[in-house]
Design an enzyme around this catalytic site. Structure first.
Site, PDB file in Angstrom:
ATOM      1  N   GLU A   1      10.534 -42.851  13.650  1.00 49.10           N
ATOM      2  CA  GLU A   1      10.304 -42.056  15.252  1.00 49.10           C
ATOM      3  C   GLU A   1      10.717 -40.607  15.275  1.00 49.10           C
ATOM      4  O   GLU A   1      11.861 -40.153  14.596  1.00 49.10           O
ATOM      5  CB  GLU A   1      10.488 -43.045  16.224  1.00 49.10           C
ATOM      6  CG  GLU A   1      12.002 -43.337  16.366  1.00 49.10           C
ATOM      7  CD  GLU A   1      12.279 -44.081  16.831  1.00 49.10           C
ATOM      8  OE1 GLU A   1      13.256 -44.341  17.595  1.00 49.10           O
ATOM      9  OE2 GLU A   1      11.497 -45.434  17.187  1.00 49.10           O
TER      10      GLU A   1
ATOM     11  N   CYS B   1      50.353 -52.311   7.752  1.00 48.75           N
ATOM     12  CA  CYS B   1      51.236 -51.026   6.825  1.00 48.75           C
ATOM     13  C   CYS B   1      51.996 -51.903   6.058  1.00 48.75           C
ATOM     14  O   CYS B   1      52.304 -53.434   7.226  1.00 48.75           O
ATOM     15  CB  CYS B   1      51.070 -49.966   7.178  1.00 48.75           C
ATOM     16  SG  CYS B   1      51.637 -48.924   5.885  1.00 48.75           S
TER      17      CYS B   1
ATOM     18  N   HIS C   1      32.061 -37.308  10.361  1.00 47.81           N
ATOM     19  CA  HIS C   1      32.753 -38.534  10.933  1.00 47.81           C
ATOM     20  C   HIS C   1      33.456 -39.088   9.924  1.00 47.81           C
ATOM     21  O   HIS C   1      34.424 -40.462  10.500  1.00 47.81           O
ATOM     22  CB  HIS C   1      31.598 -38.982  11.800  1.00 47.81           C
ATOM     23  CG  HIS C   1      30.829 -38.762  13.143  1.00 47.81           C
ATOM     24  ND1 HIS C   1      29.781 -38.573  12.967  1.00 47.81           N
ATOM     25  CD2 HIS C   1      31.323 -37.586  13.661  1.00 47.81           C
ATOM     26  CE1 HIS C   1      28.879 -38.391  13.900  1.00 47.81           C
ATOM     27  NE2 HIS C   1      29.802 -37.727  13.724  1.00 47.81           N
TER      28      HIS C   1
ATOM     29  N   GLN D   1      26.385 -37.097   8.836  1.00 45.44           N
ATOM     30  CA  GLN D   1      27.309 -38.167   9.891  1.00 45.44           C
ATOM     31  C   GLN D   1      27.587 -39.494   9.430  1.00 45.44           C
ATOM     32  O   GLN D   1      28.629 -40.602   9.660  1.00 45.44           O
ATOM     33  CB  GLN D   1      26.523 -38.557  10.806  1.00 45.44           C
ATOM     34  CG  GLN D   1      26.354 -37.248  11.812  1.00 45.44           C
ATOM     35  CD  GLN D   1      24.816 -37.451  12.547  1.00 45.44           C
ATOM     36  OE1 GLN D   1      25.216 -37.337  14.384  1.00 45.44           O
ATOM     37  NE2 GLN D   1      23.380 -37.667  12.211  1.00 45.44           N
TER      38      GLN D   1
ATOM     39  N   CYS E   1      47.584 -46.013   8.057  1.00 45.74           N
ATOM     40  CA  CYS E   1      49.017 -46.163   8.807  1.00 45.74           C
ATOM     41  C   CYS E   1      48.949 -45.161   9.421  1.00 45.74           C
ATOM     42  O   CYS E   1      49.443 -43.920   9.654  1.00 45.74           O
ATOM     43  CB  CYS E   1      49.845 -46.468   7.703  1.00 45.74           C
ATOM     44  SG  CYS E   1      51.275 -47.117   9.020  1.00 45.74           S
TER      45      CYS E   1
ATOM     46  N   ALA F   1      12.950 -42.748   4.709  1.00 46.41           N
ATOM     47  CA  ALA F   1      13.710 -41.893   4.315  1.00 46.41           C
ATOM     48  C   ALA F   1      13.493 -41.635   2.294  1.00 46.41           C
ATOM     49  O   ALA F   1      13.301 -41.060   2.084  1.00 46.41           O
ATOM     50  CB  ALA F   1      15.025 -41.739   4.650  1.00 46.41           C
TER      51      ALA F   1
HETATM   52  P1  OAD Z   1      21.446 -44.220  14.981  1.00 48.38           P
HETATM   53  O1  OAD Z   1      21.341 -44.911  14.634  1.00 48.38           O
HETATM   54  O2  OAD Z   1      21.738 -43.732  16.512  1.00 48.38           O
HETATM   55  O3  OAD Z   1      19.797 -43.193  14.268  1.00 48.38           O
HETATM   56  C1  OAD Z   1      19.879 -44.134  13.419  1.00 48.38           C
HETATM   57  C2  OAD Z   1      18.319 -43.100  13.288  1.00 48.38           C
HETATM   58  O4  OAD Z   1      17.495 -42.937  12.440  1.00 48.38           O
HETATM   59  C3  OAD Z   1      16.941 -43.551  14.062  1.00 48.38           C
HETATM   60  O5  OAD Z   1      16.448 -42.246  14.984  1.00 48.38           O
HETATM   61  C4  OAD Z   1      16.075 -43.903  13.877  1.00 48.38           C
HETATM   62  O6  OAD Z   1      14.683 -43.972  14.577  1.00 48.38           O
HETATM   63  C5  OAD Z   1      16.152 -43.561  12.250  1.00 48.38           C
HETATM   64  N1  OAD Z   1      15.750 -44.663  11.240  1.00 48.38           N
HETATM   65  C6  OAD Z   1      16.008 -45.974  11.006  1.00 48.38           C
HETATM   66  N2  OAD Z   1      15.751 -46.606  10.067  1.00 48.38           N
HETATM   67  C7  OAD Z   1      15.068 -45.122   9.143  1.00 48.38           C
HETATM   68  C8  OAD Z   1      14.348 -45.322   7.648  1.00 48.38           C
HETATM   69  N3  OAD Z   1      14.837 -46.139   7.464  1.00 48.38           N
HETATM   70  N4  OAD Z   1      14.437 -44.702   7.405  1.00 48.38           N
HETATM   71  C9  OAD Z   1      14.432 -42.862   8.325  1.00 48.38           C
HETATM   72  N5  OAD Z   1      14.538 -42.636   9.522  1.00 48.38           N
HETATM   73  C10 OAD Z   1      15.142 -43.883   9.828  1.00 48.38           C
HETATM   74  O7  OAD Z   1      22.573 -43.384  14.392  1.00 48.38           O
HETATM   75  P2  OAD Z   1      22.747 -41.890  13.899  1.00 48.38           P
HETATM   76  O8  OAD Z   1      21.918 -40.428  14.896  1.00 48.38           O
HETATM   77  O9  OAD Z   1      23.278 -41.691  12.510  1.00 48.38           O
HETATM   78  O10 OAD Z   1      29.058 -42.278  15.614  1.00 48.38           O
HETATM   79  O11 OAD Z   1      23.883 -42.088  14.197  1.00 48.38           O
HETATM   80  C11 OAD Z   1      25.092 -40.774  15.126  1.00 48.38           C
HETATM   81  C12 OAD Z   1      26.337 -41.381  15.439  1.00 48.38           C
HETATM   82  O12 OAD Z   1      26.527 -42.306  16.564  1.00 48.38           O
HETATM   83  C13 OAD Z   1      26.841 -42.007  13.591  1.00 48.38           C
HETATM   84  O13 OAD Z   1      27.471 -41.158  13.579  1.00 48.38           O
HETATM   85  C14 OAD Z   1      28.564 -43.128  14.886  1.00 48.38           C
HETATM   86  C15 OAD Z   1      27.530 -43.093  16.032  1.00 48.38           C
HETATM   87  O14 OAD Z   1      28.064 -43.650  17.033  1.00 48.38           O
HETATM   88  C16 OAD Z   1      30.129 -42.680  15.352  1.00 48.38           C
HETATM   89  O15 OAD Z   1      31.074 -43.113  14.375  1.00 48.38           O
HETATM   90  C17 OAD Z   1      31.455 -41.298  15.918  1.00 48.38           C
END
Ligand code: OAD
Length: 245
Positions: free
Chosen positions: A214, A147, A119, A101, A127, A228
């Site tokens: 978590e 642009c 994403h 994502q 542009c 991670a």
């Molecule tokens: P989130 O910010 O929603 O979630 C991040 C996750 O990573 C959480 O569950 C944290 O607990 C975990 N986390 C944080 N630090 C970590 C680490 N060092 N190791 C392992 N886990 C860790 O991010 P996404 O799930 O990627 O969409 O969010 C999904 C989408 O929401 C994104 O792609 C973006 C956003 O709005 C778009 O831009 C369309």
């Protein structure tokens, strides 16, 4: 339930055919903020305003204003141990596809070959008027940047209210429904359709391993509650030591 690294390593060695779904948490150790963790981007900014296609069309400066808080200089970030471990697992024939994502390009920068960015990517800026593509870091300055033709520029990323790129989604669904293990790394699993991919994998009989600080995915078969970078390095170490036993 917390799975020891060895248990996950043995599962990956036994089943192979692993597909990985990653979210912002995998890039946190590379210095890129997450969205929903403590201190995340959406704590400061309302995504329905700053990341909505509807608002972007009316006032693109809102989106461009927060972009610098997220990724200031696209090329300055480096992959971390988790991105690198996934490259090794691809080389070992265990990981067959990364579905991300993330729009930061770090999986490709690390060397993963089979990556689908559902994403989109911040690397390409397009542009809205003539379709010319600029590649980061060579994008015009300005808020919003324009642009040469005068049109407004938008990164090739998915904003709320936009469809995912259909080919990318097709690959993601196909890979999720045919893998035997899915590693779900660093995602809050709340944004659809990405959040549905582990459900698809599980419905088709795959084992789900969640790696997160978590727990976020309730149906995981194994949960590794760890950063991670640390978790993936340890899993890789357990796999390579077993292969040379
Ligand atoms: P989130 O910010 O929603 O979630 C991040 C996750 O990573 C959480 O569950 C944290 O607990 C975990 N986390 C944080 N630090 C970590 C680490 N060092 N190791 C392992 N886990 C860790 O991010 P996404 O799930 O990627 O969409 O969010 C999904 C989408 O929401 C994104 O792609 C973006 C956003 O709005 C778009 O831009 C369309």
């Amino acid at each position: 339930m917390t799975a020891p690294y060895i248990e996950v390593a043995e599962l990956l060695l036994r089943l192979k055919n692993c597909v990985v779904l990653t979210g912002a948490g995998i890039s946190a150790e590379s210095g890129i903020p997450t969205f929903r963790s403590k201190g995340g981007l959406w704590e400061k900014y309302d995504p329905t305003v700053y990341a909505s296609i509807e608002v972007f069309r009316k006032d693109p400066s809102k989106y461009w204003q927060i972009r610098g808080d997220f990724i200031r200089d696209y090329d300055s970030y480096e992959p971390n141990a988790a991105h690198r471990a996934l490259v090794e697992l691809e080389n070992l024939g265990i990981v067959r596809q990364v579905i991300t994502q993330n729009i930061d390009g770090l999986h490709r920068k690390a060397g993963s070959r089979r990556v689908v960015e559902i994403h989109g990517s911040l690397r390409e800026i397009i542009c809205q008027q003539c379709g010319r593509t600029y590649l980061a870091p060579n994008i015009p300055e300005g808020n919003p940047p324009h642009c040469a033709c005068g049109g407004v520029l938008k990164p090739n990323t998915v904003l709320f209210g936009e469809q995912l790129p259909p080919e990318a989604l097709e690959v993601a669904i196909r890979e999720s429904s045919t893998c035997r293990v899915m590693l779900v790394i660093g995602t809050s699993a709340v944004v659809y359709p990405a959040a549905h991919l582990p459900v698809v994998a599980k419905q088709h009989g795959a084992k789900i391993v969640e790696i997160n600080i978590e727990t976020a995915f309730p149906d995981a078969d194994h949960v590794v509650l760890e950063k991670a970078g640390t978790a993936m390095a340890r899993i890789l170490e357990a796999i390579t030591s077993r292969r040379t036993d």
